[in-house]
Design a protein around this motif. Structure first.
Motif, PDB file in Angstrom:
ATOM      1  N   ASN A  27      12.858  77.131 108.492  1.00 15.39           N
ATOM      2  CA  ASN A  27      13.541  75.878 108.846  1.00 15.39           C
ATOM      3  C   ASN A  27      12.541  74.738 109.023  1.00 15.39           C
ATOM      4  O   ASN A  27      12.638  73.964 109.975  1.00 15.39           O
ATOM      5  CB  ASN A  27      14.342  76.074 110.142  1.00 15.39           C
ATOM      6  CG  ASN A  27      15.320  77.224 110.049  1.00 15.39           C
ATOM      7  OD1 ASN A  27      16.296  77.169 109.310  1.00 15.39           O
ATOM      8  ND2 ASN A  27      15.059  78.297 110.801  1.00 15.39           N
ATOM      9  N   SER A  28      11.587  74.637 108.112  1.00 15.22           N
ATOM     10  CA  SER A  28      10.537  73.623 108.270  1.00 15.22           C
ATOM     11  C   SER A  28      11.056  72.218 108.024  1.00 15.22           C
ATOM     12  O   SER A  28      10.493  71.241 108.539  1.00 15.22           O
ATOM     13  CB  SER A  28       9.381  73.912 107.311  1.00 15.22           C
ATOM     14  OG  SER A  28       9.781  73.694 105.966  1.00 15.22           O
ATOM     15  N   GLY A  29      12.099  72.070 107.214  1.00 15.27           N
ATOM     16  CA  GLY A  29      12.633  70.750 106.933  1.00 15.27           C
ATOM     17  C   GLY A  29      11.654  69.836 106.242  1.00 15.27           C
ATOM     18  O   GLY A  29      11.753  68.601 106.351  1.00 15.27           O
ATOM     19  N   GLY A  30      10.703  70.411 105.522  1.00 13.94           N
ATOM     20  CA  GLY A  30       9.723  69.595 104.808  1.00 13.94           C
ATOM     21  C   GLY A  30       8.596  69.073 105.680  1.00 13.94           C
ATOM     22  O   GLY A  30       7.703  68.381 105.193  1.00 13.94           O
ATOM     23  N   VAL A  31       8.643  69.376 106.987  1.00 14.71           N
ATOM     24  CA  VAL A  31       7.573  68.929 107.888  1.00 14.71           C
ATOM     25  C   VAL A  31       6.328  69.779 107.626  1.00 14.71           C
ATOM     26  O   VAL A  31       6.416  71.009 107.544  1.00 14.71           O
ATOM     27  CB  VAL A  31       8.018  69.072 109.350  1.00 14.71           C
ATOM     28  CG1 VAL A  31       6.865  68.724 110.298  1.00 14.71           C
ATOM     29  CG2 VAL A  31       9.218  68.187 109.622  1.00 14.71           C
ATOM     30  N   PRO A  32       5.151  69.170 107.478  1.00 11.26           N
ATOM     31  CA  PRO A  32       3.947  69.946 107.143  1.00 11.26           C
ATOM     32  C   PRO A  32       3.531  70.882 108.269  1.00 11.26           C
ATOM     33  O   PRO A  32       3.725  70.606 109.461  1.00 11.26           O
ATOM     34  CB  PRO A  32       2.887  68.875 106.890  1.00 11.26           C
ATOM     35  CG  PRO A  32       3.382  67.665 107.607  1.00 11.26           C
ATOM     36  CD  PRO A  32       4.863  67.720 107.539  1.00 11.26           C
ATOM     37  N   LEU A  33       2.942  71.980 107.873  1.00 13.35           N
ATOM     38  CA  LEU A  33       2.437  72.986 108.794  1.00 13.35           C
ATOM     39  C   LEU A  33       1.001  73.333 108.424  1.00 13.35           C
ATOM     40  O   LEU A  33       0.647  73.350 107.239  1.00 13.35           O
ATOM     41  CB  LEU A  33       3.283  74.265 108.725  1.00 13.35           C
ATOM     42  CG  LEU A  33       4.742  74.205 109.129  1.00 13.35           C
ATOM     43  CD1 LEU A  33       5.446  75.495 108.701  1.00 13.35           C
ATOM     44  CD2 LEU A  33       4.877  73.998 110.628  1.00 13.35           C
ATOM     45  N   HIS A  34       0.179  73.614 109.422  1.00 10.52           N
ATOM     46  CA  HIS A  34      -1.094  74.273 109.170  1.00 10.52           C
ATOM     47  C   HIS A  34      -0.792  75.774 109.100  1.00 10.52           C
ATOM     48  O   HIS A  34      -0.226  76.345 110.037  1.00 10.52           O
ATOM     49  CB  HIS A  34      -2.086  74.022 110.311  1.00 10.52           C
ATOM     50  CG  HIS A  34      -2.476  72.596 110.505  1.00 10.52           C
ATOM     51  ND1 HIS A  34      -2.737  71.732 109.465  1.00 10.52           N
ATOM     52  CD2 HIS A  34      -2.665  71.864 111.655  1.00 10.52           C
ATOM     53  CE1 HIS A  34      -3.076  70.540 109.936  1.00 10.52           C
ATOM     54  NE2 HIS A  34      -3.034  70.595 111.274  1.00 10.52           N
ATOM     55  N   LEU A  35      -1.188  76.424 108.019  1.00  8.45           N
ATOM     56  CA  LEU A  35      -0.924  77.852 107.854  1.00  8.45           C
ATOM     57  C   LEU A  35      -2.239  78.621 107.785  1.00  8.45           C
ATOM     58  O   LEU A  35      -3.131  78.262 107.007  1.00  8.45           O
ATOM     59  CB  LEU A  35      -0.118  78.119 106.581  1.00  8.45           C
ATOM     60  CG  LEU A  35       1.295  77.520 106.521  1.00  8.45           C
ATOM     61  CD1 LEU A  35       1.969  77.890 105.210  1.00  8.45           C
ATOM     62  CD2 LEU A  35       2.130  78.001 107.699  1.00  8.45           C
ATOM     63  N   ALA A  36      -2.347  79.676 108.581  1.00 11.86           N
ATOM     64  CA  ALA A  36      -3.534  80.526 108.592  1.00 11.86           C
ATOM     65  C   ALA A  36      -3.179  81.880 108.002  1.00 11.86           C
ATOM     66  O   ALA A  36      -2.157  82.472 108.353  1.00 11.86           O
ATOM     67  CB  ALA A  36      -4.052  80.698 110.022  1.00 11.86           C
ATOM     68  N   GLY A  37      -4.021  82.369 107.102  1.00 12.61           N
ATOM     69  CA  GLY A  37      -3.756  83.667 106.497  1.00 12.61           C
ATOM     70  C   GLY A  37      -4.861  84.085 105.568  1.00 12.61           C
ATOM     71  O   GLY A  37      -5.892  83.415 105.452  1.00 12.61           O
TER      72      GLY A  37
END
Length: 599
Positions: free
Chosen positions: A561-571
């Protein structure tokens, strides 16, 4: 207990509840490594963060068993053990091998058995039942082996604190050789030889070895002793490198650091495993549907749990039997049984874990979670799964966790630790203080037996010891990362460069990168509770990603449900070769909302 450096990207509390910690801080060394060895700069930074210097880098990138294998005789009592074992082989004695019921014990037992077979010796493996006999040597089993006419017994992955049982073995006329790696005490058991790099009076620099690594050194030393005795004048000398698949399997599964000689064992052993000479390992790989070249992940998370399953919920000796058999039909049949036992183990584990978590969540007084320690207990819990449940609790609550299964007033416990806390030493100290019937382990894992009446006092004792390790600030949940990586940089070629740093595991963590400010273009649920995503980075690059077992967590909901809002993703990055493709994929471990940490 936390890093004093600022949180990476300012992430103090991610969606997974963790502080992001940048591994290493020597960018100049990382750049120098990348330039000297023709690697991407990000790979050089990863090496620098793992403590690899310019002088040690070549040995790290191209590990050589010839260069890094220690002389077995540097270990105390090795030469005494060799003398006794060479004599037993020459005399045609059947040598007893008493092993633990976990993967390290099974591989150690199988390695020595296969070695003896290769040199014309004879072996009899004995694996104790977890439920009826418990961990380590017991007097009844020792007397049984003596009654069979056995004169020499080698204990593997156990024995270092088996004082009374080994006294009984001596009284029964047995010459016992202890081959172990667990935390030792000043007192040593009654034995012809005690080989353990972690003996307090042994200055070996190889204390990180699993028991199977120590057993491999024993095989090398005995082979050398036989050669010196002229044993191979009438028979072929074996190629001991063919046993490295067992060394790799046991080393990875015992979660010992993949550094130094362990790294060489695993790197070379995985190559041997890929040749499928051990029909038991090959049968297990087939039943587990491993279609690609095996790596440390397959050893630790696919093969290992199945070898373990016999000792946890089935027949304790099945794993060792599988790893020693030369009959394809028997190997296939045992592999199928172990696969079934593993499915049973997962179901039992899920029930036990749910009940343990209910205890933790319902505990409003903090009685279960002492300062820095989580200890839960239950009646009727299966002793074969409590170690795994302890590991799950440790991961979920980011603290050392112990799980105790009671049968009447006697409980069998298993514990798993976190970085910086030596749980094995704490358990040994508790036993020495009279709080435990028995117990031992190594820094990251321990096992013990206790009376129900001692539970509260044990919790207090272990908590106090742990606070001494972690300091008054307690344990801060952290996620180690190796820097930022733009989506367009996550190419197959980049992943191939990273693979030069493998095998990954304890002591050599798989590289984890942060893809900053990415947008989730599409996300859906796959399997039971995994989330699959398609991402677009700041640079316009695209990559597919997956997060495992997260649907009902804040991370899973943020992806869906991000809604296009940016996220920092770690992996971490993997190559996806499904259906002849060869593409990059991000396995998401954690995330943070950009606006929560932007300045």
């Amino acid at each position: 207990m936390s890093d004093s450096k600022p949180a990476h990207l300012g992430v103090e509390h991610s969606l997974g509840g963790k502080r992001w910690r940048l591994r290493g801080d020597d960018d100049r060394l990382g750049l120098a490594l990348s330039q000297r060895f023709g690697l991407p700069e990000a790979v050089g930074r990863v090496m620098a963060a793992r403590g690899i210097s310019l002088d040690s880098a070549e040995a790290f990138l191209t590990p050589s068993l010839k260069e890094q294998l220690p002389d077995p005789s540097h270990l105390r009592d090795m030469d005494s053990a060799v003398s006794r074992l060479v004599g037993a082989i020459q005399a045609g004695e059947i040598i007893g091998i008493f092993g633990d019921y976990d993967v390290d014990g099974a591989t150690s037992s199988a390695l020595l058995s296969r070695f003896l077979d290769l040199v014309g010796g004879k072996a009899r493996i004995y694996i104790p039942d977890r439920i009826t006999e418990g961990y380590g040597p017991n007097a009844e089993a020792m007397r049984l082996l003596a009654a069979e006419g056995i004169k020499t017994v080698v204990t593997v992955d156990c024995g270092i604190t088996a004082f009374e049982p080994l006294e009984a073995a001596r009284d029964a006329g047995l010459d016992v050789i202890v081959v172990d790696h667990h935390v030792a005490e000043p007192r040593l058991p009654a034995a012809v030889a005690v080989i353990n790099p972690n003996r307090l009076d042994d200055d070996s620099p190889h204390g990180q070895m699993a028991a199977v690594g120590v057993a491999f050194l024993v095989a090398i030393a005995v082979n050398r002793g036989l050669r010196d005795a002229g044993w191979f004048q009438q028979r072929s000398e074996p190629n001991l490198l063919a046993l490295l698949d067992l060394v790799a399997l046991g080393t990875v599964c015992d979660v010992v650091p993949l550094t130094g000689v362990n790294r060489v064992f695993v790197r070379q052993g995985l190559k041997v495993m890929a040749q499928r000479h051990n029909i038991g390992i090959a049968a297990l790989a087939d039943v587990a549907r491993i279609s690609e070249t095996p790596d440390a992940y397959h050893a630790g998370y696919v093969l290992g749990p199945r070898v373990n399953a016999g000792g946890r919920v089935g027949e304790a000796g099945l794993g060792a039997t599988l790893l020693t058999t030369h009959a394809p039909e028997q190997a296939n049949a045992i592999a199928e049984r172990l696969d079934g036992y593993n499915a049973e183990r997962r179901a039992i584990e899920a029930t036990c874990l749910e009940e343990a978590m209910q205890q933790v969540e319902a505990d409003t007084t903090g009685a279960l979670a002492g300062a820095g320690l989580l200890l839960v207990a239950g009646d009727g819990w299966h002793p074969g799964v409590i170690g795994i449940v302890a590991s799950r609790l440790k991961d979920r609550y980011n603290r050392p966790a112990c799980v105790v299964a009671y049968d009447g007033d006697i409980g069998k416990g298993s514990g798993r630790s976190v970085r910086g806390v030596d749980l094995g030493s704490a358990v040994v100290a508790a036993r020495q203080s009279g709080l435990l019937i028995n117990g031992g382990g190594h820094p990251m894992a321990a096992g013990f037996t206790l009376n129900r009446s001692s539970e509260a006092e044990l919790r207090e004792f272990l908590s106090k010891r742990i606070v001494e390790d972690i300091g008054p600030e307690g344990i801060v949940a952290e996620l180690g990362v190796d820097g930022n990586l733009q989506v367009s940089g996550a190419t197959v070629a980049f992943i191939e460069s990273l693979e030069q740093l493998a095998p990954f595991g304890a002591g050599n963590a798989r590289p984890r990168f942060v893809m900053p400010a990415v947008r989730v273009m599409k996300a859906d649920v796959v399997g039971q509770d995994h989330v699959r995503c398609f991402l677009v980075g700041e640079d316009g690059g695209r990559i597919k990603a997956i997060a495992f077992r997260v649907v009902d967590t804040p991370l899973g909901q943020a992806l869906l449900n991000s809604g296009g809002v940016p996220l920092h993703l770690a992996g971490h990055l993997l190559r996806d070769r499904w259906r002849s493709r060869d593409e990059s994929q991000l396995v998401i471990d954690d995330a943070a909302r950009v606006q929560d940490f932007s300045s």
